[in-house]
Scaffold this motif. Structure first.
Motif, PDB file in Angstrom:
ATOM      1  N   ARG A  86     -74.780  21.351-100.657  1.00  0.00           N
ATOM      2  CA  ARG A  86     -73.636  20.735 -99.985  1.00  0.00           C
ATOM      3  C   ARG A  86     -73.488  21.253 -98.559  1.00  0.00           C
ATOM      4  O   ARG A  86     -73.147  20.544 -97.644  1.00  0.00           O
ATOM      5  CB  ARG A  86     -72.349  21.037-100.772  1.00  0.00           C
ATOM      6  CG  ARG A  86     -72.187  20.166-101.985  1.00  0.00           C
ATOM      7  CD  ARG A  86     -70.988  20.558-102.783  1.00  0.00           C
ATOM      8  NE  ARG A  86     -71.062  21.944-103.239  1.00  0.00           N
ATOM      9  CZ  ARG A  86     -70.379  22.446-104.239  1.00  0.00           C
ATOM     10  NH1 ARG A  86     -69.537  21.681-104.893  1.00  0.00           N
ATOM     11  NH2 ARG A  86     -70.511  23.711-104.602  1.00  0.00           N
ATOM     12  N   LYS A 140     -74.949  27.453 -94.926  1.00  0.00           N
ATOM     13  CA  LYS A 140     -74.827  28.660 -95.764  1.00  0.00           C
ATOM     14  C   LYS A 140     -76.119  29.480 -95.757  1.00  0.00           C
ATOM     15  O   LYS A 140     -77.209  28.914 -95.864  1.00  0.00           O
ATOM     16  CB  LYS A 140     -74.526  28.216 -97.196  1.00  0.00           C
ATOM     17  CG  LYS A 140     -73.759  29.230 -98.027  1.00  0.00           C
ATOM     18  CD  LYS A 140     -73.765  28.807 -99.502  1.00  0.00           C
ATOM     19  CE  LYS A 140     -72.523  28.097 -99.938  1.00  0.00           C
ATOM     20  NZ  LYS A 140     -72.527  27.767-101.381  1.00  0.00           N
ATOM     21  N   ALA A 172     -78.675  14.455-102.751  1.00  0.00           N
ATOM     22  CA  ALA A 172     -79.837  14.892-103.540  1.00  0.00           C
ATOM     23  C   ALA A 172     -80.680  13.712-104.043  1.00  0.00           C
ATOM     24  O   ALA A 172     -81.906  13.813-104.131  1.00  0.00           O
ATOM     25  CB  ALA A 172     -79.361  15.733-104.722  1.00  0.00           C
ATOM     26  N   VAL A 232     -73.835  13.597-109.599  1.00  0.00           N
ATOM     27  CA  VAL A 232     -75.102  13.636-108.875  1.00  0.00           C
ATOM     28  C   VAL A 232     -76.251  14.203-109.721  1.00  0.00           C
ATOM     29  O   VAL A 232     -77.390  13.747-109.619  1.00  0.00           O
ATOM     30  CB  VAL A 232     -74.937  14.391-107.522  1.00  0.00           C
ATOM     31  CG1 VAL A 232     -74.655  15.854-107.742  1.00  0.00           C
ATOM     32  CG2 VAL A 232     -76.172  14.231-106.655  1.00  0.00           C
ATOM     33  N   LYS A 284     -77.679  22.477-119.238  1.00  0.00           N
ATOM     34  CA  LYS A 284     -77.445  22.258-120.692  1.00  0.00           C
ATOM     35  C   LYS A 284     -76.432  21.157-120.952  1.00  0.00           C
ATOM     36  O   LYS A 284     -76.557  20.398-121.907  1.00  0.00           O
ATOM     37  CB  LYS A 284     -76.987  23.552-121.370  1.00  0.00           C
ATOM     38  CG  LYS A 284     -75.876  24.288-120.656  1.00  0.00           C
ATOM     39  CD  LYS A 284     -76.347  25.627-120.198  1.00  0.00           C
ATOM     40  CE  LYS A 284     -75.330  26.303-119.308  1.00  0.00           C
ATOM     41  NZ  LYS A 284     -75.760  27.607-118.877  1.00  0.00           N
ATOM     42  N   ALA A 325     -78.809  34.477-119.087  1.00  0.00           N
ATOM     43  CA  ALA A 325     -78.295  33.917-117.837  1.00  0.00           C
ATOM     44  C   ALA A 325     -78.665  34.849-116.690  1.00  0.00           C
ATOM     45  O   ALA A 325     -79.318  35.881-116.892  1.00  0.00           O
ATOM     46  CB  ALA A 325     -76.777  33.741-117.918  1.00  0.00           C
TER      47      ALA A 325
HETATM   48  N1  LIG Z   1     -76.363  30.822-113.368  1.00  0.00           N
HETATM   49  C1  LIG Z   1     -76.932  31.005-114.544  1.00  0.00           C
HETATM   50  O1  LIG Z   1     -77.079  32.131-115.006  1.00  0.00           O
HETATM   51  C2  LIG Z   1     -77.432  29.826-115.334  1.00  0.00           C
HETATM   52  C3  LIG Z   1     -78.065  30.051-116.576  1.00  0.00           C
HETATM   53  C4  LIG Z   1     -78.579  28.971-117.293  1.00  0.00           C
HETATM   54  C5  LIG Z   1     -78.404  27.688-116.797  1.00  0.00           C
HETATM   55  N2  LIG Z   1     -77.738  27.497-115.611  1.00  0.00           N
HETATM   56  C6  LIG Z   1     -77.577  26.124-115.137  1.00  0.00           C
HETATM   57  O2  LIG Z   1     -78.224  25.988-113.891  1.00  0.00           O
HETATM   58  C7  LIG Z   1     -77.535  25.027-113.093  1.00  0.00           C
HETATM   59  C8  LIG Z   1     -77.187  25.654-111.739  1.00  0.00           C
HETATM   60  O3  LIG Z   1     -76.362  26.765-111.965  1.00  0.00           O
HETATM   61  P1  LIG Z   1     -76.070  27.849-110.818  1.00  0.00           P
HETATM   62  O4  LIG Z   1     -75.493  29.023-111.502  1.00  0.00           O
HETATM   63  O5  LIG Z   1     -77.254  28.038-109.947  1.00  0.00           O
HETATM   64  O6  LIG Z   1     -74.916  27.116-110.015  1.00  0.00           O
HETATM   65  P2  LIG Z   1     -74.379  27.450-108.555  1.00  0.00           P
HETATM   66  O7  LIG Z   1     -74.729  28.837-108.163  1.00  0.00           O
HETATM   67  O8  LIG Z   1     -72.972  27.029-108.512  1.00  0.00           O
HETATM   68  O9  LIG Z   1     -75.247  26.461-107.635  1.00  0.00           O
HETATM   69  C9  LIG Z   1     -75.065  25.090-107.654  1.00  0.00           C
HETATM   70  C10 LIG Z   1     -75.752  24.488-106.455  1.00  0.00           C
HETATM   71  O10 LIG Z   1     -75.586  23.075-106.494  1.00  0.00           O
HETATM   72  C11 LIG Z   1     -75.256  22.639-105.200  1.00  0.00           C
HETATM   73  N3  LIG Z   1     -74.492  21.413-105.283  1.00  0.00           N
HETATM   74  C12 LIG Z   1     -73.266  21.212-105.823  1.00  0.00           C
HETATM   75  N4  LIG Z   1     -72.912  19.927-105.699  1.00  0.00           N
HETATM   76  C13 LIG Z   1     -73.941  19.309-105.086  1.00  0.00           C
HETATM   77  C14 LIG Z   1     -74.184  17.992-104.662  1.00  0.00           C
HETATM   78  N5  LIG Z   1     -73.285  17.019-104.863  1.00  0.00           N
HETATM   79  N6  LIG Z   1     -75.365  17.706-104.038  1.00  0.00           N
HETATM   80  C15 LIG Z   1     -76.288  18.663-103.835  1.00  0.00           C
HETATM   81  N7  LIG Z   1     -76.114  19.940-104.207  1.00  0.00           N
HETATM   82  C16 LIG Z   1     -74.957  20.257-104.827  1.00  0.00           C
HETATM   83  C17 LIG Z   1     -74.460  23.753-104.572  1.00  0.00           C
HETATM   84  O11 LIG Z   1     -74.541  23.612-103.161  1.00  0.00           O
HETATM   85  P3  LIG Z   1     -73.786  24.614-102.118  1.00  0.00           P
HETATM   86  O12 LIG Z   1     -74.423  25.937-102.371  1.00  0.00           O
HETATM   87  O13 LIG Z   1     -74.108  24.074-100.781  1.00  0.00           O
HETATM   88  O14 LIG Z   1     -72.348  24.578-102.489  1.00  0.00           O
HETATM   89  C18 LIG Z   1     -75.217  24.960-105.118  1.00  0.00           C
HETATM   90  O15 LIG Z   1     -76.293  25.272-104.259  1.00  0.00           O
HETATM   91  C19 LIG Z   1     -76.340  24.577-113.937  1.00  0.00           C
HETATM   92  O16 LIG Z   1     -76.683  23.424-114.661  1.00  0.00           O
HETATM   93  C20 LIG Z   1     -76.142  25.735-114.895  1.00  0.00           C
HETATM   94  O17 LIG Z   1     -75.517  25.347-116.104  1.00  0.00           O
HETATM   95  C21 LIG Z   1     -77.264  28.528-114.885  1.00  0.00           C
END
Ligand SMILES: NC(=O)c1ccc[n+]([C@@H]2O[C@H](COP(=O)([O-])OP(=O)(O)OC[C@H]3O[C@@H](n4cnc5c(N)ncnc54)[C@H](OP(=O)(O)O)[C@@H]3O)[C@@H](O)[C@H]2O)c1
Length: 426
Positions: A42, A46, A61, A83, A103, A299
């Motif tokens: 977004r 950053k 995206a 999205v 998930k 995680a």
């Molecule tokens: N974190 C974990 O430990 C973990 C474990 C297992 C699975 N997951 C899964 O992995 C996925 C990502 O998790 P995360 O922890 O990495 O989340 P996160 O840190 O919140 O990152 C999400 C990313 O998506 C981007 N984003 C949000 N809305 C968007 C849009 N409309 N268009 C393009 N980009 C967009 C954000 O951009 P900005 O940075 O610019 O805001 C950010 O870079 C999720 O499905 C989550 O359930 C995560």
């Protein structure tokens, strides 16, 4: 292979780090170079802590899909709709492989996406979506493919496991430990998806589909979170030789399949009881292999990215499996058994006035529902004051227990809603 990464948050950045630091190793493993050529987020300003030099930035995206330079899409945004879904649908329709850690998306739209993947001959991989760094999807889909699976269960949410472990170690109550977990970054500011069991249920629905060859059926997962688990329950569990864990359990028998997520009493000497803190564990039981146990970090940046990269390597190396292990047309719906038909042993805590005859009334109610009590204890004596009476039952059908508890709740000497926790037979 040229990759577009949508979502460069915790997981996206972790993936870019692995691809950059293990470039040579990964090239050997998949027979070609893996290069991130496009990213989407977004906020383009950053600082992500990794170099995005030379990568094309996409604000939308979905536009990445039509970039001829992008051969594989990583969906690391999150959420079952919007999205994330639009991107996966567009990529699969365009015949581009998709790797996701999402998930919620797979649990809610997995069958629809698998259909698209198959129709367009585009792989859809999601190892990171279940238990983060533990390669459980691959283990179940490929490693155990010689077995009929009878049951799969596990600790599928690290936040809940951390809270329950801390409650046991410190004697603290749920709310206080949750605040600590938030301060330490182990729980989100809005913890409901985790503590109310939804996140674990998403993962369980996916595991059920792989284990039993059914379409993903998240709506029929019975879900109960950990908010109601009290310090008192944890202390009594200890006394009975148990620990409390939030388990996801999927089981198949002649009546259908059970899919349930709820707190369980687990015997202290079982593998699952000894999984502490933010760790996850999954136990899969096959008819020839018997019980297999998988444990690791569920995680976090490194473990989750590790699983995503394994999926990327599989696609690049040409190791493609049907999304849920068998072609979509072979997935067969199996009736879901309601949780009320569950037969098991139970822990029950009653809050009552300490009066003569109370225990007799409780025993009579259980007798009337043909429930056999295994043990019963009351701590101390406080005539005419509030006391906890705690009991465990032998095997009983859940609806009979619920009827008994509803009668007991209406007694004059009953001071609070009876508390029930299922005892897991592991
Ligand atoms: N974190 C974990 O430990 C973990 C474990 C297992 C699975 N997951 C899964 O992995 C996925 C990502 O998790 P995360 O922890 O990495 O989340 P996160 O840190 O919140 O990152 C999400 C990313 O998506 C981007 N984003 C949000 N809305 C968007 C849009 N409309 N268009 C393009 N980009 C967009 C954000 O951009 P900005 O940075 O610019 O805001 C950010 O870079 C999720 O499905 C989550 O359930 C995560």
């Amino acid at each position: 292979m040229k990759i577009g990464v949508a979502g460069i948050g915790t997981v996206g950045v972790g993936v870019i780090k692995i691809l950059q630091s293990h470039a040579e190793l990964l090239k050997d493993r998949c027979g070609q170079e893996l290069e991130v050529v496009a990213v989407s987020g977004r906020d383009q300003t950053k600082d992500r802590g990794v170099s995005l030099d030379g990568m094309t930035w996409y604000t939308n995206a979905v536009d990445m899909v039509s970039d001829p330079n992008v051969e594989m899409i990583l969906e690391l945004i999150g959420g079952s709709e919007g999205v994330a879904k639009d991107l996966c649908v567009a990529a699969l329709k365009a015949g581009k492989p998709v790797v996701t850690a999402n998930k919620a998306l797979i649990a809610v739209h997995g069958t629809e996406l698998a259909t698209l993947a198959e129709k367009n001959d585009a792989p859809l991989n999601y190892e990171a979506a279940v238990a983060g760094g533990i390669p459980i999807v691959k283990a179940m889909r490929e490693g155990l493919s010689g077995n009929a699976i009878s049951r799969v269960y596990g600790i599928l949410n690290g936040t809940c496991n951390y809270i329950l472990t801390e409650m046991e170690e410190t004697g603290g109550d749920f709310d206080a430990i949750l605040s600590d977990a938030q301060a330490l970054g182990y729980a989100e500011a809005d913890p409901s998806f985790d503590v109310d069991g939804v996140d674990a249920a998403h993962k369980l629905a996916i595991l059920t589909s792989i284990a039993f060859g059914t379409p993903v059926d998240f709506d029929n997962v019975y879900i109960e979170g950990i908010r109601e688990v009290s310090a008192l329950d944890i202390a009594f569990a200890k006394e009975f030789g148990y620990r409390i864990r939030l388990l996801g359990v999927a089981r198949k028998n002649n009546g259908g399949i059970e899919q349930r997520v709820h707190p369980c009493m687990v015997r202290k000497d079982t593998a699952i009881a000894n999984v502490s803190g933010v760790f996850n564990a999954v136990v899969a039981e096959g008819d020839f292999v018997d019980s297999t146990v998988y444990e690791g970090r569920g995680a976090g940046e490194g473990p989750t990215a590790s699983a995503v990269v394994a999926d990327i390597v599989d696609v690049a190396a040409g190791r493609i499996s049907p999304t849920f292990g068998i072609p979509v047309g072979r997935l067969k719906a199996i009736p879901t058994m309601p949780v009320e038909s569950h037969v098991g042993c139970y822990y029950v805590r009653l809050t009552v006035l300490d009066l003569p005859g109370v225990i007799a009334d409780i025993s009579a109610t259980f007798r009337d529902e043909e429930i056999s009590i295994e043990s019963l204890l009351q701590h101390g004596r406080a005539p005419e004051e509030e006391v906890s009476v705690v009991l465990t039952t032998h095997e009983v059908k859940e609806d009979a227990l619920l009827r008994a508890l509803s009668k007991i709740e209406k007694f004059d000497h009953s001071l609070a809603k009876p508390r029930m926790i299922r005892i897991a037979k592991l």
